[in-house]
Motif scaffolding. Structure first.
Motif, mmCIF file in Angstrom:
data_model
loop_
_atom_site.group_PDB
_atom_site.id
_atom_site.type_symbol
_atom_site.label_atom_id
_atom_site.label_comp_id
_atom_site.label_asym_id
_atom_site.label_seq_id
_atom_site.Cartn_x
_atom_site.Cartn_y
_atom_site.Cartn_z
ATOM 1 N N LEU A 49 0.834 -1.205 0.000
ATOM 2 C CA LEU A 49 0.000 0.000 0.000
ATOM 3 C C LEU A 49 0.866 1.251 0.000
ATOM 4 N N ASP A 50 0.265 2.375 -0.362
ATOM 5 C CA ASP A 50 0.961 3.660 -0.233
ATOM 6 C C ASP A 50 1.259 3.907 1.241
ATOM 7 N N ASP A 51 2.289 4.707 1.508
ATOM 8 C CA ASP A 51 2.711 4.940 2.889
ATOM 9 C C ASP A 51 1.588 5.482 3.779
ATOM 10 N N GLY A 52 0.825 6.443 3.285
ATOM 11 C CA GLY A 52 -0.246 7.026 4.090
ATOM 12 C C GLY A 52 -1.320 6.014 4.435
ATOM 13 N N GLU A 53 -1.687 5.215 3.462
ATOM 14 C CA GLU A 53 -2.682 4.170 3.670
ATOM 15 C C GLU A 53 -2.139 3.112 4.627
ATOM 16 N N ALA A 54 -0.868 2.763 4.470
ATOM 17 C CA ALA A 54 -0.245 1.751 5.323
ATOM 18 C C ALA A 54 -0.158 2.218 6.773
ATOM 19 N N MET A 55 0.233 3.480 6.998
ATOM 20 C CA MET A 55 0.328 3.988 8.367
ATOM 21 C C MET A 55 -1.050 4.099 8.997
ATOM 22 N N SER A 56 -2.014 4.601 8.237
ATOM 23 C CA SER A 56 -3.383 4.704 8.758
ATOM 24 C C SER A 56 -3.911 3.331 9.140
ATOM 25 N N ALA A 57 -3.664 2.353 8.295
ATOM 26 C CA ALA A 57 -4.121 0.994 8.563
ATOM 27 C C ALA A 57 -3.424 0.404 9.784
ATOM 28 N N ALA A 58 -2.126 0.612 9.897
ATOM 29 C CA ALA A 58 -1.382 0.077 11.047
ATOM 30 C C ALA A 58 -1.936 0.646 12.353
ATOM 31 N N LEU A 59 -2.181 1.942 12.377
ATOM 32 C CA LEU A 59 -2.734 2.557 13.589
ATOM 33 C C LEU A 59 -4.140 2.040 13.874
ATOM 34 N N ILE A 61 -5.422 -0.860 13.009
ATOM 35 C CA ILE A 61 -5.336 -2.263 13.435
ATOM 36 C C ILE A 61 -4.978 -2.355 14.916
ATOM 37 N N HIS A 62 -3.963 -1.626 15.328
ATOM 38 C CA HIS A 62 -3.464 -1.752 16.701
ATOM 39 C C HIS A 62 -4.273 -0.968 17.725
ATOM 40 N N ARG A 63 -4.949 0.091 17.282
ATOM 41 C CA ARG A 63 -5.681 0.925 18.238
ATOM 42 C C ARG A 63 -7.189 0.716 18.181
ATOM 43 N N GLY A 64 -7.626 -0.162 17.287
ATOM 44 C CA GLY A 64 -9.052 -0.441 17.192
ATOM 45 C C GLY A 64 -9.845 0.662 16.515
ATOM 46 N N TYR A 65 -9.181 1.459 15.696
ATOM 47 C CA TYR A 65 -9.857 2.531 14.970
ATOM 48 C C TYR A 65 -10.578 1.971 13.747
ATOM 49 N N VAL A 66 -11.534 2.729 13.257
ATOM 50 C CA VAL A 66 -12.173 2.444 11.977
ATOM 51 C C VAL A 66 -11.319 3.112 10.905
ATOM 52 N N LEU A 67 -11.038 2.404 9.831
ATOM 53 C CA LEU A 67 -10.263 2.964 8.728
ATOM 54 C C LEU A 67 -11.208 3.357 7.606
ATOM 55 N N GLU A 75 -8.967 -2.193 0.716
ATOM 56 C CA GLU A 75 -10.156 -2.913 1.192
ATOM 57 C C GLU A 75 -9.939 -4.421 1.111
ATOM 58 N N ARG A 76 -9.384 -4.865 0.006
ATOM 59 C CA ARG A 76 -9.149 -6.293 -0.202
ATOM 60 C C ARG A 76 -8.110 -6.841 0.793
ATOM 61 N N LEU A 77 -7.041 -6.085 1.014
ATOM 62 C CA LEU A 77 -5.967 -6.548 1.889
ATOM 63 C C LEU A 77 -6.302 -6.426 3.372
ATOM 64 N N LEU A 78 -7.150 -5.455 3.726
ATOM 65 C CA LEU A 78 -7.357 -5.147 5.139
ATOM 66 C C LEU A 78 -8.720 -5.534 5.687
ATOM 67 N N GLY A 79 -9.630 -5.907 4.824
ATOM 68 C CA GLY A 79 -11.000 -6.168 5.248
ATOM 69 C C GLY A 79 -11.141 -7.142 6.396
ATOM 70 N N HIS A 80 -10.249 -8.084 6.503
ATOM 71 C CA HIS A 80 -10.298 -9.074 7.577
ATOM 72 C C HIS A 80 -9.536 -8.639 8.830
ATOM 73 N N ARG A 81 -8.797 -7.525 8.742
ATOM 74 C CA ARG A 81 -7.941 -7.107 9.868
ATOM 75 C C ARG A 81 -8.441 -5.877 10.608
ATOM 76 N N VAL A 82 -9.311 -5.097 9.951
ATOM 77 C CA VAL A 82 -9.723 -3.825 10.556
ATOM 78 C C VAL A 82 -11.136 -3.486 10.081
ATOM 79 N N HIS A 83 -11.853 -2.733 10.888
ATOM 80 C CA HIS A 83 -13.198 -2.295 10.508
ATOM 81 C C HIS A 83 -13.069 -1.183 9.467
ATOM 82 N N LEU A 84 -13.664 -1.373 8.289
ATOM 83 C CA LEU A 84 -13.528 -0.424 7.182
ATOM 84 C C LEU A 84 -14.828 0.333 6.928
#
Length: 103
Positions: A49-59, A61-67, A75-84
């Protein structure tokens, strides 16, 4: 800097978006990390992913935020790891809160 494109005299011109009032009012927060797990997840995601998308997703995932993203690959890569959510979801919530109808 963040820009939007405005149509001016038939030409799309970049217009600077100033988020300072939203940050100052507390509506928007600027967050950072030095957490090892968040940073490792960022590095892992930045491969795909692009850096901005990757950092947003990492945060998220670990903090329980909605992305919020409209990026199909994210969406395809993260749908199972974070609430989108998609941008249109936010627009719908805003429209309902402001009682804006389609008529």
């Amino acid at each position: 800097a963040l820009y939007v494109r405005r149509l001016i005299d038939g030409v799309f011109e970049p217009e600077l978006v100033d988020l300072t009032p939203l940050v100052d009012s507390g509506i928007l927060a600027v967050i950072d990390t030095d957490d090892e797990e968040e940073l490792q997840t960022f590095v892992d995601l930045a491969v795909s992913l692009d850096d901005g998308e990757a950092m947003s997703a990492a945060l998220a995932i670990h903090r329980g935020y909605v992305l919020v993203t409209d990026d199909r690959k994210a969406e395809r890569l993260l749908g199972h790891r974070v609430h989108l959510r998609a941008t249109l979801d936010l627009v719908r919530v805003w429209a309902e809160a402001e009682r804006i109808d389609d008529g």
